[in-house]
Design a protein around this motif. Structure first.
Motif, short mmCIF file in Angstrom:
data_model
loop_
_atom_site.label_atom_id
_atom_site.label_comp_id
_atom_site.label_asym_id
_atom_site.label_seq_id
_atom_site.Cartn_x
_atom_site.Cartn_y
_atom_site.Cartn_z
N ALA A 160 1.15 -1.05 -0.13
CA ALA A 160 0.26 -0.06 -0.35
C ALA A 160 0.80 1.36 0.55
CB ALA A 160 -0.94 -0.26 1.21
N THR A 181 0.20 4.08 -2.93
CA THR A 181 -1.28 4.02 -2.37
C THR A 181 -1.04 5.28 -1.86
OG1 THR A 181 -2.63 2.29 -3.25
CG2 THR A 181 -3.53 4.18 -1.85
N HIS A 218 0.71 9.01 -2.98
CA HIS A 218 -0.14 8.83 -3.30
C HIS A 218 -1.29 10.02 -3.05
CE1 HIS A 218 -1.97 9.86 -7.52
NE2 HIS A 218 -2.96 9.76 -6.70
N ASP A 249 5.26 7.42 -6.21
CA ASP A 249 4.66 6.91 -5.61
C ASP A 249 5.70 5.40 -5.86
OD1 ASP A 249 2.66 8.41 -5.14
OD2 ASP A 249 1.65 7.02 -6.50
N LYS A 269 -9.49 3.42 0.48
CA LYS A 269 -8.49 3.26 -0.78
C LYS A 269 -8.03 2.70 -0.16
CE LYS A 269 -9.24 7.33 -3.30
NZ LYS A 269 -8.37 8.85 -3.93
#
Length: 340
Positions: A176, A179, A182, A211, A264
């Protein structure tokens, strides 16, 4: 004096001596009880239990909250990983957040993944098979890859810190990282190692991580620097130090940031905490004062049989940290003389 009177006086004298001896025994017992409870029990008049921590008499702080954050090195989504005992899925990053609601401060305590801990080992039905000493990172591997693994890591950390209560946990797959990066638009870090390949990460540069670079920076090990877990943990700490103020800034600017981030990250995450819990934590991090905690001294050796690193924390250094986070010194003893 006849024999009957002499015997009566002797019996009376004996009873007095026995009574005096009994009173002395009671007095000694009372003194021992007081001294014992003065250092480790409940002090008269305060109602608070007294602990001896790092050689000092202390009370336990009130309204302390502790949260455990685990970075799990797992292939694939955390919730979809079917964990089997002794597989390679481990918690590589272990961080404890301690919030003092009374004094309005907080501390971030990173713990070494190689720290040796004592842990009760459960079978697949949760029955305890026995107790073993292992790396903290391996505690997670003895569970189901979900809640049970988190609870085992939680138990291991609690035991390491002399059975401090932990109020909540979050485990996040290292998959992750991109993510997470980001969500905050990247963070700035100063690179201290040369990375292989075309990552764009070179020693001495300050880089606003993309990322992909964030994942390389946090997860890279064997081809980076000296290739040790210790080196990687230092980089993970560097990233976290840059990340948490970025999260706070975004949360201040966007009231929906926490709930959107939770959605998310949900497939990568296992937690027993609610959106409200996360919001309260971010509020504390943004408004309270951060206190510095000394690094816990340790010795790191390589086990000749397994080839793995083992970290033993210095007990005195560990107790000093525990005392600062969870206890406060006894200022003065209550004066009982007025009660007589």
């Amino acid at each position: 004096m006849n024999d009957r009177n002499r015997k009566a006086k002797l019996n009376k004298k004996s009873m007095v001596m026995i009574g005096a001896a009994f009173l002395i025994v009671l007095a000694v017992a009372a003194l021992m009880y007081y001294m014992d409870h003065r250092s480790t029990g409940t002090s008269e008049g305060s109602g608070k239990k007294v602990y001896t921590i790092d050689g000092e008499e202390c009370y336990k702080k009130q309204n302390i909250e502790t949260y455990l954050f685990l970075g799990v090195d797992a292939a694939g989504d955390s919730k979809n990983t079917k964990q089997k005992k002794n597989q390679s899925v481990q918690c590589d990053s272990v961080i404890l957040l301690v919030i003092d609601r009374v004094n309005k401060n907080f501390a971030i305590l990173p713990l070494d993944r190689d720290a040796m801990v004592s842990l009760e080992i459960p079978d697949e039905d949760g029955n305890i098979l026995g107790e073993n000493t292992m790396q903290l990172a391996l505690a997670y591997a003895y569970g189901d890859g979900k809640e049970q693994s988190c609870e085992l890591a939680e138990d291991a950390v609690s035991g390491l810190l002399h059975d401090q209560r932990i109020d909540g946990y979050v485990s996040l797959s290292m998959d992750a990282i991109g993510t997470v990066n980001h969500l905050v638009g990247g963070v700035d870090v100063t690179v201290t190692d040369d990375f292989a390949g075309e990552s764009g990460l070179a020693s001495g540069q300050t880089v606003h991580l993309s990322d992909a670079q964030a994942e390389t920076f946090v997860r890279g090990r064997k081809s980076v620097g000296d290739g040790t877990n210790e080196n990687r943990m230092n980089r993970q700490q560097t990233y976290i130090e840059a990340l948490y103020p970025a999260v706070i800034d975004h949360a201040k600017q966007d009231n929906n940031f926490v709930s959107n981030a939770r959605k998310k990250l949900d497939k990568y995450m296992v937690t027993n905490m609610t959106d409200s819990d996360f919001s309260k934590i971010i509020e504390a991090l943004s408004s309270d004062k951060r206190i510095n905690v000394s690094d816990i001294k340790y010795s790191r050796t390589i086990n000749k049989d397994t080839g793995y690193a083992e970290v033993e924390y210095d007990e005195g250094s560990l107790e000093s940290v525990i005392k600062k986070l969870f206890y406060e010194p006894v200022e003065e003893w209550p004066d009982d003389s007025d009660e007589e």
